[in-house]
Design a protein around this motif. Sequence first.
Motif, PDB file in Angstrom:
ATOM      1  N   LEU A 167      -7.084  27.338  27.706  1.00  0.00           N
ATOM      2  CA  LEU A 167      -8.455  27.570  28.170  1.00  0.00           C
ATOM      3  C   LEU A 167      -8.763  26.694  29.394  1.00  0.00           C
ATOM      4  N   LEU A 168      -8.185  25.501  29.420  1.00  0.00           N
ATOM      5  CA  LEU A 168      -8.332  24.641  30.595  1.00  0.00           C
ATOM      6  C   LEU A 168      -7.782  25.360  31.829  1.00  0.00           C
ATOM      7  N   GLY A 169      -6.619  25.981  31.676  1.00  0.00           N
ATOM      8  CA  GLY A 169      -6.037  26.753  32.784  1.00  0.00           C
ATOM      9  C   GLY A 169      -6.931  27.912  33.192  1.00  0.00           C
ATOM     10  N   VAL A 170      -7.534  28.568  32.199  1.00  0.00           N
ATOM     11  CA  VAL A 170      -8.442  29.689  32.494  1.00  0.00           C
ATOM     12  C   VAL A 170      -9.654  29.171  33.278  1.00  0.00           C
ATOM     13  N   LEU A 171     -10.186  28.025  32.880  1.00  0.00           N
ATOM     14  CA  LEU A 171     -11.350  27.464  33.577  1.00  0.00           C
ATOM     15  C   LEU A 171     -10.979  27.023  34.998  1.00  0.00           C
ATOM     16  N   VAL A 172      -9.759  26.517  35.169  1.00  0.00           N
ATOM     17  CA  VAL A 172      -9.295  26.182  36.527  1.00  0.00           C
ATOM     18  C   VAL A 172      -9.247  27.464  37.364  1.00  0.00           C
ATOM     19  N   GLY A 219      -1.040  26.383  33.740  1.00  0.00           N
ATOM     20  CA  GLY A 219      -0.624  27.393  34.733  1.00  0.00           C
ATOM     21  C   GLY A 219      -0.489  28.763  34.097  1.00  0.00           C
ATOM     22  N   GLN A 220       0.007  28.771  32.872  1.00  0.00           N
ATOM     23  CA  GLN A 220       0.130  30.028  32.117  1.00  0.00           C
ATOM     24  C   GLN A 220      -1.255  30.611  31.853  1.00  0.00           C
ATOM     25  N   TYR A 277       2.657  24.495  39.292  1.00  0.00           N
ATOM     26  CA  TYR A 277       1.998  23.667  40.306  1.00  0.00           C
ATOM     27  C   TYR A 277       0.481  23.813  40.291  1.00  0.00           C
ATOM     28  N   VAL A 278      -0.046  24.764  39.494  1.00  0.00           N
ATOM     29  CA  VAL A 278      -1.486  25.041  39.507  1.00  0.00           C
ATOM     30  C   VAL A 278      -2.279  23.821  39.055  1.00  0.00           C
TER      31      VAL A 278
END
Lengths: 567, 51
Positions: free
Chosen positions: A287-292, A64-65, A394-395
Motif C-alpha cells: 500500500l505504501l508503494g500504491v500511495l507513492v 515498487g511492486q 528503484y521506485v
Amino acid sequence: MTALDYFVLFGTILGIATYGVLATRKIGGFDTYLKGDQRIGWGTIGLSVMATQASAITFLSTPGQGFQSGLGFVQNYFGLPLALIIVAGVFLPIYRRLKVYTAYEYLGKRFDGKTRLLGAALFLLQRGLAAGITIYAPAIIVSSVLNWPLDLTILGTGILVVIYTVSGGSEAVSLTQRYQMGVILVGMTLAFIIVLVKMPDHVSPDGALAVAGVMGKLNAVEWNFDINERYTVWSGIFGGLFLSLSYFGTDQSQVQRYLTGRSLRESRMGLMFNAVLKIPMQFFILLLGVLVFVFYQFEKQPVFFNEALWESQKTGEHAAAFTEIEERFDAVQQEKAAAIERFLAARQAGDAVGEAAARTTVTDLEAQSQNVRTEAQAALLKADANLKASDADYVFITFILDYLPQGLVGLLIAVIFCAALSSTASELNALGSTTTVDLYRHVWKPAADDAHSLKASKFFTALWGAVAICFALFANLVENLIQAVNILGSIFYGVVLGVFLIAFFVKWVRGTAVFWAAILSQTLVIILFFQLEISYLWYNFIGCALTMGLALIIQLMRPGQPSLAKA
Amino acid sequence: MSDSPQPVPDTEDEARTGLAWLSSWSAVYRAVLVVFVIVVLAMWGFEVYYG
C-alpha cells in the motif's frame, strides 16, 4: 545524503552490530553458539523469523511492486498462516524433542546418515549461493543511486555481518534482528506517514485511495480460479502453503531461528506472531508503494526510475529519441493530473456523472502513460541489450532520496541495510551450523569435543561469509547468476520438502526408500527442467510430489518394519 | 517480549499457551485462521469500496 543522514545510517547499523557483539561476548559453549542459551522469548523469535524472511530487496522491491501492479502480490502470502500452523504443531515439537541443532540432523535420526547428508548438501548448495545475492542485490541499487563504489558497499556489508555473526553465533543473530526489525518497522511506518503528508493539501487519504482504486491499484483479492492469472487467492493459498512449508519447516536459516526459544511455547508463539502479522505487514508495504504511485500523479514522475541509467542514455548517441519519449511522458502525466483533479472534485461534489466521465479519462490516460513507460524500457534495451530495463526496485529509493527530510533519508537507507544484514546473518549462521553439525562432526570429526566444534563452527561461518562476499563481488560480472540461483533453489527445494513430509507423516517409509526416491526425483526434475517450458516455480511442487510418490512405491517394493535408525 | 534467564522443559510446557482466553494450542491455531479470514475479507472490502 547529508551529514545527518550518514550519522543516522552508520550510527544505526554499527550500533546494532556492536550491541550484538557485546551482548554475546560471554557465550562460550558450542550448544549456546548454535542455539543461543535458550532464554529467548516469543517476541524476539517472532521478529527474528520475520527479519530472516524479509531481505533488503523486500523493502526495495515490494513498494515498487505496489507502484506498478497494485496490491495483488499480497496473495502470495495467503498460504503462510496455515504453513506456520503445521510447522508449529508438527515440525517444531519433533525438532525440540530430539534436541537437534539442524533440520537435517532430524533426517539422520528419522532415516539414516546418507539421507541427512543429502538434505544438508542440497541446503548448502542453494543457500550458499543465495547468501551472496542477499548482499549483492541491495548493494547494486544503493551504490547506483548514491554513487557509492559497489565493491566497497558489498565488502562493508559483508564484513560487518560476518564479524557479529561469527562472534556471537545464533544469539547475536536473534538479538540484532530484534533491533534491526524494530528500525525497519519504524522506518517504513514513518515513510507511510510522510507520503500521506506530502500529498497535495486537497488530496485526503480517502481521496488518495480513491485515485488508486480508479487506476486499479487496490486489487488485493482475486477470486477467479484461473491458473494463468499470476496472483489469485487460490494460487496464494495452495502455492503459498507449499512454498512456506518448505521454507519455514526445512530451511535451516528459519529452523535455527525458532529453535532458540526458551520453551516450545515461546517458539510456537513466535511463529504465530508471524502467522498473524506477516500478511498485514506485506499489505501495508504494498500500500505504501500504491500511495507513492498516487503521490507521483501530482509530482513530476521520472519516465524511468533508474535515473542514472536513463540520464546516461539521454546524453548518448540516441539522445533525441530518449528526450522525445520523456517529453511525451510528461505531457500525458500533466493531462492525467488534470483529469484526476476533475475526478476528485466531482467525487467531493457528489457529481456521479462527472465522476464517471473523469474516471474513464483517467483510466485511458493511465494506459497511455504505461505505454510510454514500456516504450522507454524498449528504447533502453534497443540502445543496449544488456541493460536492466525494469525500474521497480528503484521506485521507493528514488522517492526516499527526493522527498524525505534530512535524517529520515539516513534512517530509510538504514532500513535497507538492516534488512540485508539480518537476512544474511541468518543465512551465514545456518550455513556454518549445518556444515559443522551435518558434515564436519558427522563425517570428518565424529570425536570432536565441544570446544573444537565451537572453533570449527566459527571458522565455517566465516568461510561461508567469505564465499558470499566473493559471490556478491563477482555477481555483477555474471548478471544471469541471480536468475540461475533462483532456478537452482526451485529445482532442489521441492525434493527436500518431499523428504521431510515423508519423515513427518509417513512413518512406515524408511531411509533407503526415501534416499533413492530423492535421488531419482532430483534427476527427473533436472531432466524435466530441460524438457518442459513451464515456470520454474512449478518444480517445487513436482519435486515434492515425485519424491513422496517414489518413496512410497520403493518402500512398498521393499516391505519391512519401520525403525528409527540412528545417524 | 521479555527474555527470561531459564529455559523451560518442553514436557511441562507443551500443552500450555499461557493465554487465559485461548488455553489450548488448537484454539490458538483456530484463532489464527479466523484472523486470516477476517484480514482477507477486510482487504477485499477495501478493494470493493475504492474500486
